[in-house]
Write a protein that holds these residues in place. Structure first.
Motif, PDB file in Angstrom:
ATOM      1  N   MET A 100     -90.346  26.854 -39.077  1.00  0.00           N
ATOM      2  CA  MET A 100     -90.552  28.019 -38.106  1.00  0.00           C
ATOM      3  C   MET A 100     -89.275  28.026 -37.070  1.00  0.00           C
ATOM      4  O   MET A 100     -88.971  26.896 -36.530  1.00  0.00           O
ATOM      5  CB  MET A 100     -91.893  28.123 -37.633  1.00  0.00           C
ATOM      6  N   TRP A 108     -96.641  29.977 -27.432  1.00  0.00           N
ATOM      7  CA  TRP A 108     -97.449  29.671 -28.367  1.00  0.00           C
ATOM      8  C   TRP A 108     -98.503  29.213 -27.933  1.00  0.00           C
ATOM      9  O   TRP A 108     -98.606  28.062 -27.054  1.00  0.00           O
ATOM     10  CB  TRP A 108     -97.074  28.821 -29.516  1.00  0.00           C
ATOM     11  N   ALA A 116    -101.718  28.323 -39.315  1.00  0.00           N
ATOM     12  CA  ALA A 116    -100.760  28.560 -40.138  1.00  0.00           C
ATOM     13  C   ALA A 116    -100.578  27.684 -41.400  1.00  0.00           C
ATOM     14  O   ALA A 116    -100.522  28.047 -42.649  1.00  0.00           O
ATOM     15  CB  ALA A 116     -99.315  28.957 -39.527  1.00  0.00           C
ATOM     16  N   CYS A 130     -97.705  34.398 -40.255  1.00  0.00           N
ATOM     17  CA  CYS A 130     -97.683  34.664 -38.901  1.00  0.00           C
ATOM     18  C   CYS A 130     -98.816  35.024 -38.248  1.00  0.00           C
ATOM     19  O   CYS A 130     -99.962  35.097 -39.022  1.00  0.00           O
ATOM     20  CB  CYS A 130     -96.591  35.772 -38.697  1.00  0.00           C
ATOM     21  N   THR A 148     -96.958  42.451 -37.987  1.00  0.00           N
ATOM     22  CA  THR A 148     -97.257  41.066 -38.361  1.00  0.00           C
ATOM     23  C   THR A 148     -98.558  41.227 -39.345  1.00  0.00           C
ATOM     24  O   THR A 148     -98.681  40.314 -40.180  1.00  0.00           O
ATOM     25  CB  THR A 148     -97.699  40.201 -37.271  1.00  0.00           C
ATOM     26  N   ARG A 171     -92.411  38.987 -37.234  1.00  0.00           N
ATOM     27  CA  ARG A 171     -92.844  37.927 -38.656  1.00  0.00           C
ATOM     28  C   ARG A 171     -91.841  36.894 -38.827  1.00  0.00           C
ATOM     29  O   ARG A 171     -92.064  35.885 -39.480  1.00  0.00           O
ATOM     30  CB  ARG A 171     -93.520  38.852 -39.658  1.00  0.00           C
ATOM     31  N   GLY A 174     -92.821  33.235 -37.757  1.00  0.00           N
ATOM     32  CA  GLY A 174     -94.156  32.700 -38.361  1.00  0.00           C
ATOM     33  C   GLY A 174     -93.528  31.168 -39.024  1.00  0.00           C
ATOM     34  O   GLY A 174     -92.683  30.733 -39.037  1.00  0.00           O
ATOM     35  N   HIS A 207     -96.866  37.524 -47.646  1.00  0.00           N
ATOM     36  CA  HIS A 207     -96.946  37.288 -45.943  1.00  0.00           C
ATOM     37  C   HIS A 207     -98.313  37.448 -45.711  1.00  0.00           C
ATOM     38  O   HIS A 207     -98.871  38.383 -45.812  1.00  0.00           O
ATOM     39  CB  HIS A 207     -96.130  37.968 -45.282  1.00  0.00           C
ATOM     40  N   GLU A 209    -101.527  37.119 -42.316  1.00  0.00           N
ATOM     41  CA  GLU A 209    -101.480  37.142 -40.752  1.00  0.00           C
ATOM     42  C   GLU A 209    -102.598  36.461 -40.412  1.00  0.00           C
ATOM     43  O   GLU A 209    -103.819  36.621 -41.119  1.00  0.00           O
ATOM     44  CB  GLU A 209    -101.421  38.791 -40.525  1.00  0.00           C
TER      45      GLU A 209
END
Length: 333
Positions: A100, A108, A116, A130, A148, A171, A174, A207, A209
């Motif tokens: 990442m 964060w 994740a 992400c 995202t 994104r 992520g 992808h 979320e």
């Protein structure tokens, strides 16, 4: 030229997650960012700080963190490069299964990496994961990004859905399968190069979320993007379509599969960049373009365009992690 850090990886086992932090003159924010990353509940990670020839105390601050935590390494470079090359350095020097990017001015929440990785471990068809991202300015929460949302289906459908509304491209920050990102950088820098990087990772899978807010980002002032366009085009006519290089790059090697929906969404994407530039740079043409955009609503034109209103406000899904004004004030705490 690279300045070797005093704590090389040597024969140490590769971490499951490598966090690359390309940084330039970030003495005001890097300590906050590193504190957040060190505090992640997922412990099997490595934090690589890649200094792009900073002229402030960035390296000094990062080196102090490296002394206190063996997972932090600082790698300095004497020769400054553009942002694309700086990010590429971070990826090329990484190792491990997951990767990442971590800008030095982002924040964060502690369980971001843990959640994740858990999702990526459980779902091998997912190339990147992400979370929902809260955007703030002037230390106050502004909105939750629409950019995202999950991207699923065939490769063509994922690309079409992505360019329907890439939003701020949050994104890109992520957690990715490292293999999905390797070799995906454009050859040279141009405005919007990061959109191409993310789009190319979609060839490796979906992808996903995390439906909670686990990250905060500062809104980049629009004037910064306008200035970037002006520097790149230096007065040439293509500045009126500033994100056209993104569309061109998508159909060069490695080319995206041709899809009419993707072609249409890229066209709208470029037109919207014209609106943004014209409104801020053309005294006569700009007001007309603004009124035209308000009338036709270009944001509704893309195929598979997401619903914006529901996605941009805190709701029950983000309860407990909702970025209220007091919570978002921690960005400068």
């Amino acid at each position: 030229m690279r300045r070797n850090d005093d704590k090389p990886a040597g024969n140490r086992a590769a971490p499951r997650v490598c966090i690359g932090m390309p940084v330039l003159n970030a003495e005001m924010t890097i300590a906050l960012a590193l504190n957040d990353l060190i505090a992640q509940t997922f412990r099997d990670l490595e934090i690589l700080v890649f200094d792009n020839a900073s002229q402030d105390r960035t390296v000094e601050i990062a080196t102090e963190f490296a002394r206190r935590d063996a997972r932090v390494r600082v790698i300095g470079f004497d020769q400054r490069v553009d942002i694309l090359e700086s990010f590429k350095r971070a990826l090329q020097n990484s190792r491990g299964e997951y990767f990442m990017f971590a800008p030095a001015d982002d924040r964060w929440y502690p369980r971001f990496v843990e959640q994740a990785v858990a999702l990526l471990d459980a779902r091998p068809e997912v190339a990147a994961c992400c979370c929902r991202i809260a955007y703030v300015s002037d230390r106050r929460f502004r909105y939750i990004s629409t950019g995202t949302r999950p991207l699923t289906g065939s490769h063509r459908h994922r690309l079409r859905s992505y360019f329907a509304d890439p939003a701020e491209n949050g994104r890109a920050f992520g957690v990715y399968r490292r293999a999905a990102m390797m070799g995906k950088f454009p050859g040279v820098w141009f405005p919007g190069w990061d959109f191409v990087l993310v789009a190319r990772t979609l060839a490796h899978g979906n992808h996903a979320e995390l439906p909670v807010v686990l990250m905060e980002r500062d809104l980049t002032p629009l004037k910064n993007y306008i200035a970037e366009f002006d520097r790149y085009y230096a007065g040439r006519w293509p500045r009126w379509l500033p994100l056209l290089p993104v569309a061109r790059a998508m159909f060069r090697r490695p080319a995206a599969p041709f899809d009419l929906g993707l072609f249409w969404n890229l066209l709208v994407f470029v037109l919207r960049s014209h609106v943004t530039y014209a409104v801020h740079r053309a005294r006569r043409w700009g007001p007309f373009v603004k009124r035209f955009d308000e009338f036709v609503r270009l944001d509704r034109w893309p195929v598979n365009a997401p619903l914006r209103a529901a996605a941009q406000q805190p709701n029950a899904t983000t309860d407990g992690e909702s970025p209220s004004a007091p919570r978002s004030s921690r960005i400068s705490a």
